[in-house]
Scaffold this motif. Structure first.
Motif, PDB file in Angstrom:
ATOM      1  N   ILE A  90       0.842  -1.206   0.000  1.00  0.00           N
ATOM      2  CA  ILE A  90       0.000   0.000   0.000  1.00  0.00           C
ATOM      3  C   ILE A  90       0.874   1.251   0.000  1.00  0.00           C
ATOM      4  O   ILE A  90       0.645   2.209  -0.783  1.00  0.00           O
ATOM      5  CB  ILE A  90      -0.938   0.001   1.221  1.00  0.00           C
ATOM      6  CG1 ILE A  90      -2.011  -1.092   1.057  1.00  0.00           C
ATOM      7  CG2 ILE A  90      -1.609   1.358   1.398  1.00  0.00           C
ATOM      8  CD1 ILE A  90      -2.890  -1.277   2.281  1.00  0.00           C
ATOM      9  N   ILE A 130       1.279   4.181  -2.768  1.00  0.00           N
ATOM     10  CA  ILE A 130       1.095   5.617  -2.477  1.00  0.00           C
ATOM     11  C   ILE A 130       2.261   6.416  -3.034  1.00  0.00           C
ATOM     12  O   ILE A 130       2.094   7.508  -3.608  1.00  0.00           O
ATOM     13  CB  ILE A 130       0.948   5.818  -0.963  1.00  0.00           C
ATOM     14  CG1 ILE A 130      -0.383   5.219  -0.480  1.00  0.00           C
ATOM     15  CG2 ILE A 130       1.023   7.304  -0.607  1.00  0.00           C
ATOM     16  CD1 ILE A 130      -0.537   5.224   1.028  1.00  0.00           C
ATOM     17  N   TYR A 134       1.875   6.687  -6.673  1.00  0.00           N
ATOM     18  CA  TYR A 134       0.758   7.594  -6.997  1.00  0.00           C
ATOM     19  C   TYR A 134       1.184   9.054  -6.848  1.00  0.00           C
ATOM     20  O   TYR A 134       0.823   9.908  -7.679  1.00  0.00           O
ATOM     21  CB  TYR A 134      -0.421   7.275  -6.078  1.00  0.00           C
ATOM     22  CG  TYR A 134      -1.694   7.999  -6.447  1.00  0.00           C
ATOM     23  CD1 TYR A 134      -2.557   7.466  -7.409  1.00  0.00           C
ATOM     24  CD2 TYR A 134      -2.017   9.226  -5.860  1.00  0.00           C
ATOM     25  CE1 TYR A 134      -3.712   8.132  -7.752  1.00  0.00           C
ATOM     26  CE2 TYR A 134      -3.175   9.899  -6.205  1.00  0.00           C
ATOM     27  CZ  TYR A 134      -4.024   9.341  -7.153  1.00  0.00           C
ATOM     28  OH  TYR A 134      -5.183  10.021  -7.494  1.00  0.00           O
ATOM     29  N   TYR A 180       0.901   6.105 -12.095  1.00  0.00           N
ATOM     30  CA  TYR A 180      -0.386   5.471 -11.739  1.00  0.00           C
ATOM     31  C   TYR A 180      -0.434   3.967 -12.059  1.00  0.00           C
ATOM     32  O   TYR A 180      -1.024   3.185 -11.307  1.00  0.00           O
ATOM     33  CB  TYR A 180      -1.529   6.207 -12.451  1.00  0.00           C
ATOM     34  CG  TYR A 180      -1.552   7.681 -12.118  1.00  0.00           C
ATOM     35  CD1 TYR A 180      -1.847   8.118 -10.831  1.00  0.00           C
ATOM     36  CD2 TYR A 180      -1.266   8.643 -13.103  1.00  0.00           C
ATOM     37  CE1 TYR A 180      -1.853   9.468 -10.525  1.00  0.00           C
ATOM     38  CE2 TYR A 180      -1.276   9.998 -12.808  1.00  0.00           C
ATOM     39  CZ  TYR A 180      -1.568  10.396 -11.505  1.00  0.00           C
ATOM     40  OH  TYR A 180      -1.581  11.718 -11.202  1.00  0.00           O
ATOM     41  N   TRP A 236      -1.103  -1.991  -5.639  1.00  0.00           N
ATOM     42  CA  TRP A 236      -2.337  -2.132  -4.861  1.00  0.00           C
ATOM     43  C   TRP A 236      -3.109  -3.418  -5.223  1.00  0.00           C
ATOM     44  O   TRP A 236      -3.700  -4.052  -4.338  1.00  0.00           O
ATOM     45  CB  TRP A 236      -3.216  -0.910  -5.086  1.00  0.00           C
ATOM     46  CG  TRP A 236      -2.645   0.321  -4.388  1.00  0.00           C
ATOM     47  CD1 TRP A 236      -1.792   0.345  -3.353  1.00  0.00           C
ATOM     48  CD2 TRP A 236      -2.892   1.668  -4.747  1.00  0.00           C
ATOM     49  NE1 TRP A 236      -1.477   1.640  -2.983  1.00  0.00           N
ATOM     50  CE2 TRP A 236      -2.157   2.487  -3.850  1.00  0.00           C
ATOM     51  CE3 TRP A 236      -3.649   2.317  -5.733  1.00  0.00           C
ATOM     52  CZ2 TRP A 236      -2.169   3.868  -3.887  1.00  0.00           C
ATOM     53  CZ3 TRP A 236      -3.675   3.706  -5.760  1.00  0.00           C
ATOM     54  CH2 TRP A 236      -2.935   4.477  -4.843  1.00  0.00           C
ATOM     55  N   ARG A 274     -10.175   0.061   1.482  1.00  0.00           N
ATOM     56  CA  ARG A 274      -9.286   1.176   1.117  1.00  0.00           C
ATOM     57  C   ARG A 274      -8.580   0.876  -0.197  1.00  0.00           C
ATOM     58  O   ARG A 274      -8.453   1.756  -1.057  1.00  0.00           O
ATOM     59  CB  ARG A 274      -8.271   1.411   2.223  1.00  0.00           C
ATOM     60  CG  ARG A 274      -7.242   2.483   1.874  1.00  0.00           C
ATOM     61  CD  ARG A 274      -6.182   2.601   2.933  1.00  0.00           C
ATOM     62  NE  ARG A 274      -5.111   3.483   2.499  1.00  0.00           N
ATOM     63  CZ  ARG A 274      -3.991   3.712   3.186  1.00  0.00           C
ATOM     64  NH1 ARG A 274      -3.818   3.089   4.357  1.00  0.00           N
ATOM     65  NH2 ARG A 274      -3.061   4.526   2.736  1.00  0.00           N
ATOM     66  N   LEU A 275      -8.091  -0.368  -0.337  1.00  0.00           N
ATOM     67  CA  LEU A 275      -7.420  -0.748  -1.580  1.00  0.00           C
ATOM     68  C   LEU A 275      -8.361  -0.641  -2.770  1.00  0.00           C
ATOM     69  O   LEU A 275      -7.980  -0.157  -3.840  1.00  0.00           O
ATOM     70  CB  LEU A 275      -6.888  -2.180  -1.461  1.00  0.00           C
ATOM     71  CG  LEU A 275      -5.609  -2.357  -0.641  1.00  0.00           C
ATOM     72  CD1 LEU A 275      -5.342  -3.825  -0.401  1.00  0.00           C
ATOM     73  CD2 LEU A 275      -4.433  -1.709  -1.365  1.00  0.00           C
ATOM     74  N   ASP A 328      -8.689   3.084  -3.585  1.00  0.00           N
ATOM     75  CA  ASP A 328      -7.474   3.665  -4.173  1.00  0.00           C
ATOM     76  C   ASP A 328      -7.282   3.186  -5.613  1.00  0.00           C
ATOM     77  O   ASP A 328      -6.889   3.966  -6.491  1.00  0.00           O
ATOM     78  CB  ASP A 328      -6.260   3.284  -3.329  1.00  0.00           C
ATOM     79  CG  ASP A 328      -6.251   4.005  -1.980  1.00  0.00           C
ATOM     80  OD1 ASP A 328      -7.013   4.990  -1.841  1.00  0.00           O
ATOM     81  OD2 ASP A 328      -5.505   3.573  -1.077  1.00  0.00           O
ATOM     82  N   ARG A 333      -9.732   5.027  -7.817  1.00  0.00           N
ATOM     83  CA  ARG A 333      -9.346   6.419  -8.054  1.00  0.00           C
ATOM     84  C   ARG A 333      -8.199   6.509  -9.044  1.00  0.00           C
ATOM     85  O   ARG A 333      -8.212   7.335  -9.971  1.00  0.00           O
ATOM     86  CB  ARG A 333      -8.947   7.053  -6.720  1.00  0.00           C
ATOM     87  CG  ARG A 333      -8.604   8.558  -6.852  1.00  0.00           C
ATOM     88  CD  ARG A 333      -8.338   9.197  -5.507  1.00  0.00           C
ATOM     89  NE  ARG A 333      -7.097   8.687  -4.930  1.00  0.00           N
ATOM     90  CZ  ARG A 333      -7.038   7.841  -3.908  1.00  0.00           C
ATOM     91  NH1 ARG A 333      -8.162   7.390  -3.352  1.00  0.00           N
ATOM     92  NH2 ARG A 333      -5.871   7.439  -3.432  1.00  0.00           N
ATOM     93  N   ALA A 334      -7.195   5.640  -8.902  1.00  0.00           N
ATOM     94  CA  ALA A 334      -6.040   5.671  -9.798  1.00  0.00           C
ATOM     95  C   ALA A 334      -6.445   5.301 -11.220  1.00  0.00           C
ATOM     96  O   ALA A 334      -5.927   5.881 -12.188  1.00  0.00           O
ATOM     97  CB  ALA A 334      -4.972   4.719  -9.281  1.00  0.00           C
TER      98      ALA A 334
END
Length: 377
Positions: free
Chosen positions: A321, A325, A328, A333, A340, A352-353, A356, A359-360
């Motif tokens: 993770i 980050i 990112y 990306y 991830w 959360r993964l 994320d 979003r990416a």
């Protein structure tokens, strides 16, 4: 007068032809023996061989060998006759069956096998005849029971008719005689423990004439039937218990074999898990641990290994993770998504993964879209 002489001539001619038909063999002893064998007169052929002891012949050097040959053919003849007679008897053609034995014994009068077969056949014929006569007696009894019932109704309808009463009295007397005969068969059947035959005769005799001795025999029949029912029930219960015991034994055996199989598979899985764990292949180790847990193995070693694996997986997921980050933040990306997703395989329930990664992927999609627009200008 001429007609009488003509008839006399016919009779004499028949006698002459009859005598001529009984041809006696001629020639040396070998030819005579062969003749009797062709005629299937094995007894006469054996008599010729027996005469050689008193009157030896230069034509016969080995009489024992010839006797053996005759006996061999006679034995095959005996078997064939008995088989044919059995077929005829099976079709209830007793006349043909007995005739076959009679003819065979005329050719082999000293055959003990044929004599025994004939006696057995005669005994079977008598037994078959006795069964048929008994069946006729039972049918007669059943008919008389119905006829007697109707006659009693007729007599009660016309009580003053002397002839009707007379006929009823005669039928009751006949019924008593028939009942006595049926009861005797029933008592003999009870002595042989032939309950099937006793059931056919004793109740019928009882319905025709309820004499004390017939009642006693019928009562004995009911007692034996009850005993037989209890015995049959006990046999059925024992058979069912045996089947149940066999089923339980088979189930135990299956469970034992299954447990042995489980132990072998779990032992192999444990070895594969330790190897994957030592090689730091957490993904494979995690898959093997899930399989081990399905076997419901509850021991301290497995619990400790599972706890260590969970800790190592959690640490590795956290590292992935944080690596994602970093990628990112550097706008890398694709590398972030890759890190991830690797973590997501080890921790699929991590929300959360999931967020994320989503979003990416959206940012990456927008970048691709902008690049395509810039390329078209």
């Amino acid at each position: 007068m001429k007609q009488i002489l003509w008839l006399f001539g016919i009779v004499v001619l028949n006698q002459i032809m009859g005598c001529a038909s009984i041809v006696q063999p001629t020639g040396n002893i070998n030819e005579r023996i062969d003749y009797w064998l062709e005629q299937q007169e094995y007894g006469k052929a054996l008599e010729l061989v027996a005469e050689l002891n008193d009157h030896p012949s230069p034509d016969i050097t080995n009489p024992q060998e010839i006797q053996k040959k005759i006996l061999g053919q006679a034995e095959r003849y005996e078997k064939r006759v008995m088989a044919d007679a059995e077929k005829s008897a099976a079709n209830s053609d007793w006349h043909t069956a007995l005739a076959l034995y009679q003819e065979a014994l005329s050719r082999l009068p000293d055959s003990e096998l044929l004599q025994q077969g004939q006696q057995q056949l005669l005994q079977r014929q008598q037994e078959s005849l006795a069964r048929l006569e008994l069946d006729q007696l039972i049918v007669q009894g059943e008919w008389m029971r119905k006829d007697l019932l109707l006659s009693k109704k007729t007599a009660s309808t016309a009580p003053d008719g002397w002839f009707v009463q007379y006929k009823l009295g005669r039928k009751e007397a006949d019924a008593q005689d028939l009942a006595t005969e049926l009861a005797e068969h029933g008592r003999l059947a009870l002595e042989r423990r032939d309950l099937a035959l006793a059931k056919r005769t004793l109740p019928l005799a009882m319905s025709l004439y309820a004499a004390p001795e017939i009642e006693d025999a019928n009562r004995r029949l009911q007692e034996l039937l009850k005993e037989d029912d209890i015995k049959q029930k006990r046999i059925i219960d024992e058979q069912q218990k045996l089947i149940l015991d066999q089923h339980v034994t088979q189930q135990k055996k299956k469970r034992r074999l299954f447990n042995i199989k489980v132990q072998r598979e779990s032992k192999q899985l444990m070895a594969d898990f330790k190897k994957a764990y030592e090689e730091n292949n957490l993904m494979k180790a995690q898959q093997l641990m899930r399989k081990l847990e399905k076997f419901s193995i509850n021991n301290k070693e497995l619990q400790e290994l599972s706890r260590q694996l969970d800790n190592d997986v959690a640490e590795h997921v956290q590292d992935l993770i944080e690596t994602g980050i970093t990628y990112y933040s550097r706008q890398q990306y694709e590398q972030a998504i890759s890190s991830w997703k690797e973590a997501q395989i080890l921790d699929p329930k991590n929300e959360r993964l999931t967020a994320d990664i989503g979003r990416a992927e959206r940012v990456l999609e927008k970048l691709h879209s902008l690049r395509e627009k810039q390329g078209s200008l």
